[in-house]
Design a protein around this motif. Structure first.
Motif, PDB file in Angstrom:
ATOM      1  N   SER A   1       0.755  -1.291  -0.072  1.00  9.04           N
ATOM      2  CA  SER A   1       0.176  -0.199  -0.156  1.00  9.04           C
ATOM      3  C   SER A   1       0.885   1.254   0.074  1.00  9.04           C
ATOM      4  CB  SER A   1      -1.094  -0.096   1.347  1.00  9.04           C
ATOM      5  OG  SER A   1      -0.297  -0.143   2.440  1.00  9.04           O
ATOM      6  N   LEU A   2       2.049   1.288   0.647  1.00 11.26           N
ATOM      7  CA  LEU A   2       2.879   2.439   0.461  1.00 11.26           C
ATOM      8  C   LEU A   2       3.361   2.616  -0.857  1.00 11.26           C
ATOM      9  CD1 LEU A   2       4.184   3.870   3.097  1.00 11.26           C
ATOM     10  CD2 LEU A   2       6.085   2.569   2.698  1.00 11.26           C
ATOM     11  N   ALA A   3       3.322   1.617  -1.548  1.00 11.88           N
ATOM     12  CA  ALA A   3       3.801   1.860  -3.344  1.00 11.88           C
ATOM     13  C   ALA A   3       2.737   2.707  -3.901  1.00 11.88           C
ATOM     14  CB  ALA A   3       3.830   0.751  -3.969  1.00 11.88           C
ATOM     15  N   ALA A   4       1.446   2.880  -3.445  1.00 12.56           N
ATOM     16  CA  ALA A   4       0.306   3.661  -3.977  1.00 12.56           C
ATOM     17  C   ALA A   4       0.421   5.311  -3.401  1.00 12.56           C
ATOM     18  CB  ALA A   4      -0.809   3.275  -3.645  1.00 12.56           C
ATOM     19  N   CYS A   5       1.367   5.783  -2.663  1.00  6.44           N
ATOM     20  CA  CYS A   5       1.350   6.811  -1.927  1.00  6.44           C
ATOM     21  C   CYS A   5       2.238   7.783  -2.905  1.00  6.44           C
ATOM     22  CB  CYS A   5       2.207   6.850  -0.635  1.00  6.44           C
ATOM     23  SG  CYS A   5       1.177   6.100   0.655  1.00  6.44           S
ATOM     24  N   ARG A   6       1.724   8.815  -3.153  1.00  2.00           N
ATOM     25  CA  ARG A   6       2.244   9.914  -4.262  1.00  2.00           C
ATOM     26  C   ARG A   6       2.893  11.045  -3.467  1.00  2.00           C
ATOM     27  NH1 ARG A   6       4.129   7.587  -8.139  1.00  2.00           N
ATOM     28  NH2 ARG A   6       4.565   9.809  -9.051  1.00  2.00           N
ATOM     29  N   PHE A   7       4.310  11.271  -3.728  1.00  2.86           N
ATOM     30  CA  PHE A   7       5.165  12.459  -3.260  1.00  2.86           C
ATOM     31  C   PHE A   7       5.571  12.930  -4.697  1.00  2.86           C
ATOM     32  CE2 PHE A   7       5.124   9.005   0.106  1.00  2.86           C
ATOM     33  CZ  PHE A   7       4.660   9.792   1.027  1.00  2.86           C
ATOM     34  N   TYR A   8       6.126  14.300  -4.500  1.00  4.31           N
ATOM     35  CA  TYR A   8       6.283  14.998  -5.554  1.00  4.31           C
ATOM     36  C   TYR A   8       7.778  15.658  -5.183  1.00  4.31           C
ATOM     37  CZ  TYR A   8       1.648  14.203  -6.856  1.00  4.31           C
ATOM     38  OH  TYR A   8       0.537  13.379  -7.119  1.00  4.31           O
ATOM     39  N   GLU A   9       8.432  16.002  -6.127  1.00  6.89           N
ATOM     40  CA  GLU A   9       9.869  16.680  -5.953  1.00  6.89           C
ATOM     41  C   GLU A   9       9.780  17.756  -5.094  1.00  6.89           C
ATOM     42  OE1 GLU A   9      13.197  18.881  -8.902  1.00  6.89           O
ATOM     43  OE2 GLU A   9      11.624  17.739  -9.821  1.00  6.89           O
ATOM     44  N   GLY A  10      10.835  18.054  -4.163  1.00  6.60           N
ATOM     45  CA  GLY A  10      10.949  18.856  -3.313  1.00  6.60           C
ATOM     46  C   GLY A  10      10.120  18.627  -1.939  1.00  6.60           C
ATOM     47  N   ASP A  11       9.091  17.531  -1.869  1.00 15.10           N
ATOM     48  CA  ASP A  11       8.366  17.225  -0.629  1.00 15.10           C
ATOM     49  C   ASP A  11       9.318  16.984   0.248  1.00 15.10           C
ATOM     50  OD1 ASP A  11       6.070  17.782  -1.847  1.00 15.10           O
ATOM     51  OD2 ASP A  11       5.576  15.632  -1.951  1.00 15.10           O
ATOM     52  N   VAL A  12       9.233  17.524   1.698  1.00 11.71           N
ATOM     53  CA  VAL A  12       9.938  16.913   2.706  1.00 11.71           C
ATOM     54  C   VAL A  12       9.246  15.833   3.491  1.00 11.71           C
ATOM     55  CG1 VAL A  12      11.127  17.823   5.068  1.00 11.71           C
ATOM     56  CG2 VAL A  12      11.011  19.269   3.087  1.00 11.71           C
ATOM     57  N   VAL A  13      10.002  14.731   3.600  1.00 13.17           N
ATOM     58  CA  VAL A  13       9.330  13.785   4.482  1.00 13.17           C
ATOM     59  C   VAL A  13      10.192  13.144   5.455  1.00 13.17           C
ATOM     60  CG1 VAL A  13       8.093  13.026   2.323  1.00 13.17           C
ATOM     61  CG2 VAL A  13      10.438  11.951   2.763  1.00 13.17           C
ATOM     62  N   ALA A  14       9.421  12.369   6.390  1.00 11.64           N
ATOM     63  CA  ALA A  14      10.190  11.592   7.442  1.00 11.64           C
ATOM     64  C   ALA A  14      10.037  10.073   6.859  1.00 11.64           C
ATOM     65  CB  ALA A  14       9.755  11.702   8.887  1.00 11.64           C
ATOM     66  N   ALA A  15      11.382   9.507   6.706  1.00 15.20           N
ATOM     67  CA  ALA A  15      11.239   8.095   6.273  1.00 15.20           C
ATOM     68  C   ALA A  15      11.787   7.053   6.955  1.00 15.20           C
ATOM     69  CB  ALA A  15      11.514   8.183   4.917  1.00 15.20           C
ATOM     70  N   THR A  16      11.313   6.016   7.321  1.00 13.06           N
ATOM     71  CA  THR A  16      12.063   4.994   7.985  1.00 13.06           C
ATOM     72  C   THR A  16      12.876   4.143   6.849  1.00 13.06           C
ATOM     73  OG1 THR A  16      10.736   5.070   9.687  1.00 13.06           O
ATOM     74  CG2 THR A  16      11.986   3.094   9.572  1.00 13.06           C
ATOM     75  N   LEU A  17      14.129   3.731   6.826  1.00 16.00           N
ATOM     76  CA  LEU A  17      14.768   3.126   5.606  1.00 16.00           C
ATOM     77  C   LEU A  17      15.362   1.967   6.561  1.00 16.00           C
ATOM     78  CD1 LEU A  17      16.659   6.186   4.005  1.00 16.00           C
ATOM     79  CD2 LEU A  17      14.180   5.167   3.439  1.00 16.00           C
ATOM     80  N   ARG A  18      15.402   0.881   5.662  1.00 13.82           N
ATOM     81  CA  ARG A  18      15.775  -0.558   6.142  1.00 13.82           C
ATOM     82  C   ARG A  18      16.985  -0.772   5.230  1.00 13.82           C
ATOM     83  NH1 ARG A  18      12.224  -5.654   6.529  1.00 13.82           N
ATOM     84  NH2 ARG A  18      12.688  -5.720   4.551  1.00 13.82           N
ATOM     85  N   PHE A  19      18.371  -1.084   5.412  1.00 15.68           N
ATOM     86  CA  PHE A  19      19.256  -1.251   4.592  1.00 15.68           C
ATOM     87  C   PHE A  19      19.697  -2.538   4.722  1.00 15.68           C
ATOM     88  CE2 PHE A  19      19.715   2.901   5.941  1.00 15.68           C
ATOM     89  CZ  PHE A  19      19.945   3.863   4.955  1.00 15.68           C
ATOM     90  N   SER A  20      19.771  -3.353   3.692  1.00 12.28           N
ATOM     91  CA  SER A  20      20.099  -4.627   3.612  1.00 12.28           C
ATOM     92  C   SER A  20      20.840  -4.954   2.290  1.00 12.28           C
ATOM     93  CB  SER A  20      18.991  -5.768   3.687  1.00 12.28           C
ATOM     94  OG  SER A  20      18.285  -5.428   2.621  1.00 12.28           O
ATOM     95  N   THR A  21      21.450  -6.252   2.230  1.00 18.22           N
ATOM     96  CA  THR A  21      22.399  -6.818   1.136  1.00 18.22           C
ATOM     97  C   THR A  21      21.756  -8.082   0.689  1.00 18.22           C
ATOM     98  OG1 THR A  21      24.273  -7.754   2.450  1.00 18.22           O
ATOM     99  CG2 THR A  21      24.565  -5.474   1.705  1.00 18.22           C
ATOM    100  N   HIS A  22      22.077  -8.458  -0.400  1.00 16.97           N
ATOM    101  CA  HIS A  22      21.728  -9.811  -0.891  1.00 16.97           C
ATOM    102  C   HIS A  22      22.510 -10.265  -2.098  1.00 16.97           C
ATOM    103  CE1 HIS A  22      19.522  -7.859  -4.320  1.00 16.97           C
ATOM    104  NE2 HIS A  22      19.619  -8.877  -4.829  1.00 16.97           N
TER     105      HIS A  22
END
Length: 92
Positions: free
Chosen positions: A53-74
């Motif tokens: 459902s997060l993929a359906a959210c739209r953000f635009y160039e310049g928007d300031v957001v708070a984002a939680t990022l998960r870093f991983s490798t494969h």
């Protein structure tokens, strides 16, 4: 996981990908490019995937957001790849 205040550089369109975790066998995915705040275009940038459902959210160039990022490798065919998954994002 890390939560950061970031600026949206660009966001692609959502598309379906195969997923064994989804009842339908597919899940929506969208890529978004986020940049750390600062005075130049040379700040750290992250290319992140947003799923479901997060993929359906739209953000635009310049928007300031708070984002939680998960870093991983494969590993795939003897090569190692970095992945950044955006698990939560809200416009400020």
């Amino acid at each position: 996981m890390e939560t950061k205040i970031l600026r949206v550089v660009r966001q692609g369109e959502a598309f379906g990908v195969q997923s064994s975790k989804s009842e339908s066998g597919t899940i929506q995915k969208c890529n978004i490019v986020l940049r750390e705040l600062g005075g130049s275009k040379f700040e750290n940038e992250y290319v992140c995937a947003m799923l479901g459902s997060l993929a359906a959210c739209r953000f635009y160039e310049g928007d300031v957001v708070a984002a939680t990022l998960r870093f991983s490798t494969h590993e795939y065919q003897g090569q190692t790849f970095q992945e950044v998954l955006c698990t939560d994002i809200v416009k400020l």
